[in-house]
Scaffold this motif. Structure first.
Motif, PDB file in Angstrom:
ATOM      1  N   ALA A  66     -83.869  65.586   7.914  1.00  0.00           N
ATOM      2  CA  ALA A  66     -83.496  64.537   8.877  1.00  0.00           C
ATOM      3  C   ALA A  66     -84.663  63.600   9.161  1.00  0.00           C
ATOM      4  CB  ALA A  66     -83.011  65.176  10.168  1.00  0.00           C
ATOM      5  N   HIS A  67     -85.868  64.124   9.101  1.00  0.00           N
ATOM      6  CA  HIS A  67     -87.057  63.325   9.403  1.00  0.00           C
ATOM      7  C   HIS A  67     -87.736  62.796   8.137  1.00  0.00           C
ATOM      8  CE1 HIS A  67     -87.660  65.179  13.676  1.00  0.00           C
ATOM      9  NE2 HIS A  67     -86.496  64.585  13.527  1.00  0.00           N
ATOM     10  N   LYS A  68     -86.935  62.610   7.092  1.00  0.00           N
ATOM     11  CA  LYS A  68     -87.448  62.002   5.868  1.00  0.00           C
ATOM     12  C   LYS A  68     -86.587  60.803   5.517  1.00  0.00           C
ATOM     13  CE  LYS A  68     -89.665  65.823   3.370  1.00  0.00           C
ATOM     14  NZ  LYS A  68     -89.579  66.698   2.182  1.00  0.00           N
ATOM     15  N   GLY A  69     -87.197  59.858   4.825  1.00  0.00           N
ATOM     16  CA  GLY A  69     -86.427  58.719   4.341  1.00  0.00           C
ATOM     17  C   GLY A  69     -85.803  57.935   5.466  1.00  0.00           C
ATOM     18  N   THR A  70     -84.835  57.114   5.105  1.00  0.00           N
ATOM     19  CA  THR A  70     -84.134  56.341   6.128  1.00  0.00           C
ATOM     20  C   THR A  70     -82.782  55.924   5.595  1.00  0.00           C
ATOM     21  OG1 THR A  70     -84.388  54.570   7.741  1.00  0.00           O
ATOM     22  CG2 THR A  70     -84.963  54.031   5.468  1.00  0.00           C
ATOM     23  N   VAL A  71     -81.983  55.365   6.453  1.00  0.00           N
ATOM     24  CA  VAL A  71     -80.646  54.894   6.087  1.00  0.00           C
ATOM     25  C   VAL A  71     -80.764  53.827   5.000  1.00  0.00           C
ATOM     26  CG1 VAL A  71     -78.584  53.741   6.972  1.00  0.00           C
ATOM     27  CG2 VAL A  71     -79.809  55.383   8.395  1.00  0.00           C
ATOM     28  N   THR A  72     -79.932  53.938   3.961  1.00  0.00           N
ATOM     29  CA  THR A  72     -79.994  53.011   2.829  1.00  0.00           C
ATOM     30  C   THR A  72     -79.887  51.565   3.277  1.00  0.00           C
ATOM     31  OG1 THR A  72     -78.949  54.689   1.447  1.00  0.00           O
ATOM     32  CG2 THR A  72     -78.944  52.429   0.606  1.00  0.00           C
ATOM     33  N   TYR A  73     -79.091  51.286   4.284  1.00  0.00           N
ATOM     34  CA  TYR A  73     -78.877  49.921   4.775  1.00  0.00           C
ATOM     35  C   TYR A  73     -80.198  49.235   5.131  1.00  0.00           C
ATOM     36  CZ  TYR A  73     -77.570  46.281   8.146  1.00  0.00           C
ATOM     37  OH  TYR A  73     -77.453  45.101   8.829  1.00  0.00           O
ATOM     38  N   PHE A  74     -81.108  49.972   5.769  1.00  0.00           N
ATOM     39  CA  PHE A  74     -82.348  49.373   6.253  1.00  0.00           C
ATOM     40  C   PHE A  74     -83.325  49.034   5.127  1.00  0.00           C
ATOM     41  CE2 PHE A  74     -81.282  51.740  10.309  1.00  0.00           C
ATOM     42  CZ  PHE A  74     -80.852  50.596  10.967  1.00  0.00           C
ATOM     43  N   LYS A  75     -83.096  49.562   3.938  1.00  0.00           N
ATOM     44  CA  LYS A  75     -83.995  49.258   2.832  1.00  0.00           C
ATOM     45  C   LYS A  75     -83.810  47.828   2.333  1.00  0.00           C
ATOM     46  CE  LYS A  75     -84.431  54.062   1.379  1.00  0.00           C
ATOM     47  NZ  LYS A  75     -84.161  55.074   0.336  1.00  0.00           N
ATOM     48  N   THR A  76     -82.660  47.257   2.621  1.00  0.00           N
ATOM     49  CA  THR A  76     -82.389  45.873   2.212  1.00  0.00           C
ATOM     50  C   THR A  76     -82.155  44.945   3.397  1.00  0.00           C
ATOM     51  OG1 THR A  76     -80.058  46.481   1.963  1.00  0.00           O
ATOM     52  CG2 THR A  76     -81.430  46.525  -0.023  1.00  0.00           C
ATOM     53  N   HIS A  77     -82.179  45.488   4.603  1.00  0.00           N
ATOM     54  CA  HIS A  77     -81.989  44.705   5.824  1.00  0.00           C
ATOM     55  C   HIS A  77     -83.134  44.997   6.804  1.00  0.00           C
ATOM     56  CE1 HIS A  77     -77.984  44.938   4.029  1.00  0.00           C
ATOM     57  NE2 HIS A  77     -77.649  43.871   4.730  1.00  0.00           N
ATOM     58  N   LYS A  78     -83.157  44.243   7.883  1.00  0.00           N
ATOM     59  CA  LYS A  78     -84.156  44.507   8.925  1.00  0.00           C
ATOM     60  C   LYS A  78     -83.927  45.892   9.507  1.00  0.00           C
ATOM     61  CE  LYS A  78     -85.027  39.766  10.460  1.00  0.00           C
ATOM     62  NZ  LYS A  78     -84.943  38.813  11.599  1.00  0.00           N
ATOM     63  N   GLY A  79     -85.017  46.596   9.787  1.00  0.00           N
ATOM     64  CA  GLY A  79     -84.902  47.915  10.380  1.00  0.00           C
ATOM     65  C   GLY A  79     -85.934  48.850   9.798  1.00  0.00           C
ATOM     66  N   PRO A  80     -85.962  50.100  10.257  1.00  0.00           N
ATOM     67  CA  PRO A  80     -86.980  51.063   9.807  1.00  0.00           C
ATOM     68  C   PRO A  80     -86.870  51.339   8.305  1.00  0.00           C
ATOM     69  CG  PRO A  80     -85.261  52.132  11.106  1.00  0.00           C
ATOM     70  CD  PRO A  80     -85.041  50.686  11.241  1.00  0.00           C
ATOM     71  N   LYS A  81     -88.032  51.472   7.662  1.00  0.00           N
ATOM     72  CA  LYS A  81     -88.085  51.714   6.219  1.00  0.00           C
ATOM     73  C   LYS A  81     -88.363  53.172   5.894  1.00  0.00           C
ATOM     74  CE  LYS A  81     -87.598  47.298   5.981  1.00  0.00           C
ATOM     75  NZ  LYS A  81     -86.237  46.782   5.809  1.00  0.00           N
ATOM     76  N   ALA A  82     -88.548  53.977   6.928  1.00  0.00           N
ATOM     77  CA  ALA A  82     -88.781  55.407   6.756  1.00  0.00           C
ATOM     78  C   ALA A  82     -88.478  56.058   8.099  1.00  0.00           C
ATOM     79  CB  ALA A  82     -90.220  55.670   6.321  1.00  0.00           C
ATOM     80  N   PHE A  83     -88.819  57.324   8.251  1.00  0.00           N
ATOM     81  CA  PHE A  83     -88.693  57.955   9.568  1.00  0.00           C
ATOM     82  C   PHE A  83     -89.920  57.593  10.389  1.00  0.00           C
ATOM     83  CE2 PHE A  83     -89.802  61.607  12.333  1.00  0.00           C
ATOM     84  CZ  PHE A  83     -88.787  61.425  13.259  1.00  0.00           C
ATOM     85  N   TYR A  84     -89.689  57.013  11.579  1.00  0.00           N
ATOM     86  CA  TYR A  84     -90.768  56.536  12.444  1.00  0.00           C
ATOM     87  C   TYR A  84     -90.835  57.393  13.708  1.00  0.00           C
ATOM     88  CZ  TYR A  84     -90.681  52.132   9.750  1.00  0.00           C
ATOM     89  OH  TYR A  84     -90.738  51.183   8.762  1.00  0.00           O
ATOM     90  N   PRO A  85     -91.785  58.310  13.813  1.00  0.00           N
ATOM     91  CA  PRO A  85     -91.924  59.076  15.061  1.00  0.00           C
ATOM     92  C   PRO A  85     -92.316  58.190  16.238  1.00  0.00           C
ATOM     93  CG  PRO A  85     -93.186  60.065  13.266  1.00  0.00           C
ATOM     94  CD  PRO A  85     -92.760  58.723  12.804  1.00  0.00           C
ATOM     95  N   TYR A  86     -93.096  57.105  15.959  1.00  0.00           N
ATOM     96  CA  TYR A  86     -93.567  56.199  17.011  1.00  0.00           C
ATOM     97  C   TYR A  86     -93.094  54.785  16.690  1.00  0.00           C
ATOM     98  CZ  TYR A  86     -96.656  60.045  18.300  1.00  0.00           C
ATOM     99  OH  TYR A  86     -97.155  61.266  18.688  1.00  0.00           O
ATOM    100  N   PRO A  87     -91.842  54.464  16.971  1.00  0.00           N
ATOM    101  CA  PRO A  87     -91.289  53.172  16.546  1.00  0.00           C
ATOM    102  C   PRO A  87     -91.914  51.961  17.217  1.00  0.00           C
ATOM    103  CG  PRO A  87     -89.726  54.354  17.939  1.00  0.00           C
ATOM    104  CD  PRO A  87     -90.832  55.313  17.621  1.00  0.00           C
ATOM    105  N   GLY A  88     -92.610  52.157  18.350  1.00  0.00           N
ATOM    106  CA  GLY A  88     -93.274  51.028  19.002  1.00  0.00           C
ATOM    107  C   GLY A  88     -94.617  50.696  18.399  1.00  0.00           C
TER     108      GLY A  88
END
Length: 800
Positions: A72-94
């Motif tokens: 769950a804490h690896k990679g990211t949703v496929t959508y965000f790889k081509t759109h704005k949003g997280p590119k991996a798992f971010y423990p500290y998104p700020g």
């Protein structure tokens, strides 16, 4: 069968809409209220990404389809790889390192501006240290934490008026508004320091001063816990750094965690902690960083550090350390007492930045006291732009600034009151102030805490007779006070004064302390090296600091960079000792001297140069309604810059003090003797002395950022210094004078006691009598001469 198919479809939809992250994190607080506009925007992004209802992935990324933590804490949703949003798992998104993919989706302007603001660059702090270690770059503010350049001028945040204002200011003070900066050099090795001990400044900066920038998370100490990047301000942390929310996966006994998983920001955003709701960014969040240097955060709360441990708790334990210090509780700033948070005065540009570099605080802060309070003669909207922010020695003149009717788009993302009144107040630099509106001749402030405060500007208070006689005299009748002084010069009645910054950097024991700046740059997915393992970033040398003494009462005065007279406290008064790798001192109690000091030419410097130790003009953030007394400036040696009691209590610090068994003529008797107080060779005066009283020359640096920063010039000191005024009467009263003797005798016979009030009455009468005598005698002489001329003219006419 038809109904079974429908049930299966509805069940599938319910799974699709379920936030699977909550399988483990059930109970965690919503990052924002579900009904808020911000949360609705977050949920829209989650919907577009194919995970309806899962707000977590929009900031944290990760794999919501996983059934175990590691996946769950690896990679990211496929959508965000081509759109704005997280590119991996971010423990500290700020985190500043990745927040363009998180916070920046909705707040791109604030996020793009962050890298060049002072909380990220620490330009002022870096320059102050470099100055104290030999003025390595002179007045230029060339170094920042990361280096870089300004963006396109059109991308500066603010109104067109503001942009033009800042362009003009940058031309006037180019050293404080660089277009490009260089990355701070690395920490030196012990071998490099042997060749040039002044390089130890980079060890000092990286181990001590640069813990607070928003690219890193700071140190784990009580009161210093905070987040990264945007979370530095927008996520609440307690002094203890312990989590008190309901996420079962977060250890409630492990420090370093947020208090609750909720964003704190503006008046309209409510944060719930246990059974309490609050809004705005707590002052304590700001003090996680603003407790050192100028100490404006803790001073705002009335906290003044002390070396002592009092008082004791019910178990007999001494006062715990906060920010590694202990405190006295002095008078709080009146704004703090009234419930105002830091953000209630400081604007978005003050805090987030406008995208451009500025060397120090005066370059960043766009507000002045008069922006809300005005003067006794003019309402805030009647003052010209730039009033109080002149960067010149004359008050700003020009047309009234008026009010704003609209806001720039980026300011509309914060709280905007529905009632706009007659318009938004303008800051001194021309940006509208969204939370302050004009209503008739009042100012209505919509505070971040939820309170609404109505303020009467000074002009209205004067018209309504609500200002004391002392206030009318100080702010109205003595025009030079309003024209030359900052408001807080009188109204900040105390300021923290830490005299003598004794820095020891010891390279004899190898790698001792971490390089916080290097650790913050070692990042992956928003996690910096300092968050997990600082031991990987140890560098040569160990920094320790101490001071000579502390004061808080009646700060001295000097001229600040805006050209106004300001309270002044010790800045970076570096007295440096560097221990080499062999344990011997490369420098001992060393203070650099400069032969040339840039200023406006109105004050001379000492013939042997000015010391690199710095006294800093400052807004102490300790404002009170009642001002400091007239005597605290006009009957003081400290105020004009001559030092505490003219520095007369201190022996010559350039000579070593030995205390041991000795003869009457101070010949030391034992052979084995320690130096009680080793000499500071270049220090001929007490640390509080800015100006040699005999020569009138400046002996230490006063402000190292702006061209106009300096000690008070000769003319100003002559106006300020009114010591010895008693003798002007009592020394010159003629002995044996019949009238004086008769009056004294009559007063004694009548039993009149000359107390403070009676003394004031006598002075009042004497001044009145003296003034009338000096006015009437010339008038009478003029009348006599006129009458004589008239009579002579008449006689000539009669003869003819």
């Amino acid at each position: 069968m038809k109904y079974l198919s429908l049930l299966i479809t509805l069940f599938a939809i319910s799974l699709y809409a379920q936030n699977t992250c909550l399988t483990c994190h059930k109970g965690i607080e919503d990052i924002r209220d579900k009904n808020s506009r911000m949360m609705q925007e977050i949920l829209k992004v989650a919907d577009h990404a194919g995970y309806k209802g899962n707000d977590c992935i929009v900031c944290h990324g990760g794999n919501p389809d996983a059934t175990d933590k590691e996946t769950a804490h690896k990679g990211t949703v496929t959508y965000f790889k081509t759109h704005k949003g997280p590119k991996a798992f971010y423990p500290y998104p700020g985190s500043a390192w990745i927040n363009e993919n998180t916070c920046g989706m909705c707040h791109p302007k604030q996020v793009s501006a962050q890298w060049n603001n002072l909380m990220a660059t620490e330009q002022g702090k870096i320059h102050g240290a470099l100055w104290g270690f030999g003025a390595k770059d002179g007045y230029n503010h060339s170094f920042t934490n990361y280096g870089g350049s300004n963006p396109d001028p059109h991308k500066r945040l603010g109104t067109e008026t503001y942009k033009k204002y800042m362009e003009a200011l940058a031309k006037k003070e180019p050293q404080g508004f660089p277009k490009t900066t260089k990355e701070l050099p690395p920490a030196p090795t012990a071998k490099e320091v042997e060749k040039d001990p002044s390089l130890s400044v980079y060890t000092y900066l990286r181990q001590e001063c640069l813990r607070c920038h928003t690219g890193g998370k700071g140190r784990k100490r009580r009161g210093d816990y905070r987040g990264l990047g945007c979370a530095s301000c927008h996520i609440p942390y307690s002094n203890a750094g312990l989590y008190e929310g309901n996420d079962p996966t977060i250890d409630k006994k492990e420090d370093g965690h947020m208090l609750v998983h909720t964003i704190q920001s503006s008046r309209k955003v409510k944060v719930q902690i246990h059974d309490i709701n609050f809004s705005g960014v707590s002052v304590e969040t700001c003090t996680t960083c603003h407790n050192r240097g100028k100490r404006i955060g803790v001073s705002y709360q009335g906290l003044m550090e002390t070396e002592y441990k009092a008082t004791f708790d019910e178990h007999g334990n001494p006062q715990p350390k906060l920010h590694t210090k202990r405190y006295l509780h002095l008078t709080e700033d009146i704004h703090y007492t009234k419930g105002m948070l830091c953000q209630d005065c400081h604007t978005s540009n003050d805090l987030h930045g406008d995208g451009f570099y500025r060397g120090a605080n005066l370059g960043a802060v766009e507000i002045e006291c008069q922006d809300c309070h005005g003067t006794m003669d003019k309402y805030p909207w009647e003052l010209p732009l730039g009033y109080g922010d002149e960067f010149a020695t004359n008050p700003k003149q020009g047309k009234p600034r008026g009010v704003a009717k609209t806001l720039p788009e980026y300011l509309k993302q914060g709280f905007v009151p529905k009632d706009k009144g007659d318009g938004y107040l303008l800051t001194a630099r021309g940006n509208p102030f969204p939370k302050a509106i004009k209503k008739g001749n009042s100012v209505v402030m919509y505070l971040a805490s939820g309170k609404t405060v109505t303020l009467k500007p000074l002009k209205r208070l004067k018209l309504e007779g609500q200002i004391s006689k002392e206030g009318v005299v100080a702010m109205g009748e003595i025009k030079s006070h309003i024209d030359r002084l900052e408001c807080y010069t009188c109204h900040a009645t105390w300021a923290p004064q830490c005299y003598g910054c004794h820095v020891k950097i010891d390279y004899s024991e190898g790698k001792q302390n971490p390089d916080y700046l290097a650790a913050s740059k070692a990042h992956k997915n928003g996690v910096t090296g300092e968050v997990h393992d600082l031991k990987k970033f140890l560098v040569d040398g160990k920094v320790t600091e101490t001071r000579s003494y502390l004061r808080w009462e009646d700060p001295a005065l000097s001229q600040n960079g805006e050209g106004r007279i300001s309270p002044t406290i010790p800045g970076c008064q570096v007295t440096l000792t560097v221990i080499g790798k062999d344990g011997k001192a490369l420098l001992q109690n060393h203070i650099w001297k400069y032969k040339h000091l840039e200023n406006n030419g109105t004050i001379e410097i000492a013939k042997d140069g000015v010391n690199s130790i710095v006294m800093s003009p400052v807004h102490p953030h300790t404002v009170s309604k009642k001002s400091r007394s007239c005597e605290s400036c006009h009957a003081s040696a400290k105020a004009p810059g001559y030092g505490i009691h003219s520095g007369k209590y201190f022996s010559d610090p350039s000579k070593t003090t030995i205390v041991d068994l000795m003869t009457a003529d101070k010949q030391v008797l034992p052979k084995q003797v320690d130096e009680q107080i080793p000499a500071t060779p270049n220090l001929k005066y007490d640390y509080s002395v800015m100006v040699d009283e005999k020569t009138g020359r400046q002996v230490q640096t006063v402000g190292d950022h702006w061209k106009l920063s300096q000690a008070l010039d000769n003319e100003t000191r002559a106006k300020v210094d009114r010591r010895g005024m008693c003798f002007s009467c009592h020394k010159s009263i003629p002995k044996g004078n019949l009238a004086v003797s008769a009056m004294t005798h009559a007063a004694q016979m009548a039993g009149i006691k000359v107390d403070k009030q009676e003394h004031a009455n006598i002075l009042h009468k004497l001044l009145n009598i003296g003034a009338w005598v000096q006015v009437l005698i010339p008038l009478l002489i003029g009348l006599v001469i006129g009458w004589w001329i008239f009579r002579r003219t008449q006689k000539r006419k009669d003869r003819s």
